[in-house]
Write a protein that holds these residues in place. Structure first.
Motif, PDB file in Angstrom:
ATOM      1  N   LEU A 190      57.581  31.980  39.097  1.00 29.14           N
ATOM      2  CA  LEU A 190      57.526  30.691  39.785  1.00 29.14           C
ATOM      3  C   LEU A 190      57.170  30.786  41.269  1.00 29.14           C
ATOM      4  CD1 LEU A 190      60.429  28.653  38.142  1.00 29.14           C
ATOM      5  CD2 LEU A 190      58.027  28.878  37.443  1.00 29.14           C
TER       6      LEU A 190
ATOM      7  N   ALA B 134      58.973  23.433  36.220  1.00 25.40           N
ATOM      8  CA  ALA B 134      58.783  23.769  37.630  1.00 25.40           C
ATOM      9  C   ALA B 134      57.705  22.891  38.269  1.00 25.40           C
ATOM     10  CB  ALA B 134      58.415  25.247  37.758  1.00 25.40           C
TER      11      ALA B 134
ATOM     12  N   VAL C  65      59.394  26.466  30.956  1.00 25.13           N
ATOM     13  CA  VAL C  65      59.861  26.778  32.311  1.00 25.13           C
ATOM     14  C   VAL C  65      58.783  26.426  33.323  1.00 25.13           C
ATOM     15  CG1 VAL C  65      60.584  28.644  33.849  1.00 25.13           C
ATOM     16  CG2 VAL C  65      61.434  28.564  31.493  1.00 25.13           C
TER      17      VAL C  65
ATOM     18  N   TYR D  47      63.028  37.237  33.482  1.00 27.25           N
ATOM     19  CA  TYR D  47      63.177  35.787  33.548  1.00 27.25           C
ATOM     20  C   TYR D  47      61.788  35.184  33.711  1.00 27.25           C
ATOM     21  CZ  TYR D  47      67.842  37.298  35.175  1.00 27.25           C
ATOM     22  OH  TYR D  47      69.061  37.910  35.301  1.00 27.25           O
TER      23      TYR D  47
ATOM     24  N   GLU E 213      61.299  32.654  35.246  1.00 29.16           N
ATOM     25  CA  GLU E 213      61.305  32.180  36.639  1.00 29.16           C
ATOM     26  C   GLU E 213      60.735  33.210  37.607  1.00 29.16           C
ATOM     27  OE1 GLU E 213      64.620  29.795  34.630  1.00 29.16           O
ATOM     28  OE2 GLU E 213      63.836  31.856  34.528  1.00 29.16           O
TER      29      GLU E 213
ATOM     30  N   SER F 211      64.483  31.998  29.872  1.00 30.31           N
ATOM     31  CA  SER F 211      64.878  31.338  31.115  1.00 30.31           C
ATOM     32  C   SER F 211      66.150  31.976  31.651  1.00 30.31           C
ATOM     33  CB  SER F 211      65.108  29.842  30.881  1.00 30.31           C
ATOM     34  OG  SER F 211      66.313  29.632  30.164  1.00 30.31           O
ATOM     35  N   ARG F 212      66.351  31.850  32.940  1.00 29.52           N
ATOM     36  CA  ARG F 212      67.582  32.356  33.550  1.00 29.52           C
ATOM     37  C   ARG F 212      68.806  31.685  32.912  1.00 29.52           C
ATOM     38  NH1 ARG F 212      65.972  31.999  38.395  1.00 29.52           N
ATOM     39  NH2 ARG F 212      65.542  34.188  38.852  1.00 29.52           N
TER      40      ARG F 212
END
Length: 284
Positions: A145, A280, A276, A140, A142, A170-171
């Motif tokens: 992040l 964020a 993404v 992912y 993410e 992305s998730r």
């Protein structure tokens, strides 16, 4: 048709439930350890059932009347094959018509530490009587992040991935793909290798630099040094070692997915890493 999602209170599970609701999938069962975490989903008509992977009796009750079930891999390293087997056996007893499992790319020959329990679970599924589909999710976006602010502040993205490419998404992309498989036919017996755009760590660093407006470069370190640094930042030693080992897996091409399976399931391109990261930073 009733669809159950395990781990529905988690980051991926919640997104799968949201994707099923968007597709008007019909009756949805959210299987969770703590029903309070999904009270909002219950308020929207999702049936919440309490169970854990460690409780076969509760799993039997949770899968009563369920036709299709998504087994989202657990996070208790060292216990996952046993726990996943409990769910698989419950699905067999329930007479489920389809079990979908979230695995890792190239699980049949992937030497990464994080792949070992996925390989074991896939072996259990191969001998199971329940029809199943395997979603081999790559990374992912993410995943980067939690350390994004520190990466921008230091101007360095550290890793041990060399020039290897990681095919991420992305998730929400992976959640949507799972929802597609759960709500459409023809997926039993299929293994989908899922990943989006494939980037090197240097390209990931450039994406972070672009969205932040600050220079960020990739700094290569050894696997041992990377594990030590992750542990110094608060990760337990086994988790730090597994993450550093994953970078070595990336360097050796084990997360470079080129199948196009994710895009075919979605019907559109997967989300780019830069989007993404941009979202964020905007949210922060």
């Amino acid at each position: 048709m009733t669809i159950a999602v395990t781990g529905a209170g988690g980051q991926l599970g919640r997104l799968v439930v949201e994707a099923l609701l968007a597709r008007e999938a019909g009756p949805i069962v959210a299987i969770v350890r703590d029903p309070a975490k999904v009270a909002d989903l219950a308020a929207r008509g999702v049936e919440v059932r309490r169970a854990s992977y460690d409780d076969p009796a509760a799993l039997d009750a949770a899968l009563t009347g369920v036709n299709r079930v998504l087994l989202i891999s657990g996070n208790e390293f060292g216990e996952r094959v046993r726990q996943h087997t409990n769910l698989i056996r419950a699905a067999e007893r329930a007479g489920a018509e389809l079990l979908v499992y979230t695995s890792i790319p190239r699980a049949q020959d992937n030497p990464m530490i994080l792949a070992q329990e996925h390989t074991g679970t896939e072996a259990v599924l191969a001998e199971s009587s329940v029809p199943h589909t395997i979603l081999r999710n790559s990374w992912y976006w993410e995943n980067w992040l939690p350390g994004l602010a520190a990466t921008i502040e230091s101007g360095a993205l550290y890793g041990a991935a060399g020039e290897g490419r990681v095919a991420g998404a992305s998730r929400a992309d992976y959640a949507e793909a799972a929802a597609v498989v759960l709500t459409t036919d023809g997926h039993a017996g299929q293994v989908y290798e899922l990943g989006g755009e494939a980037l090197t760590y240097a390209e990931l660093a450039q994406a972070i630099s672009t969205v932040s407006g600050k220079p960020v470069s990739y700094r290569e370190v050894s696997e041992d040094d990377h594990a030590a640094a992750l542990e110094a930042h608060g990760l337990h030693a086994p988790h730090a070692r597994a993450l550093a080992d994953s970078d070595t897996g990336i360097a050796n091409g084990y997360l470079h997915v080129t199948s196009g399976d994710l895009q075919k399931l979605l019907g559109h391109p997967a989300t780019a890493a830069i989007e993404v990261f941009r979202a964020a930073l905007a949210a922060a």
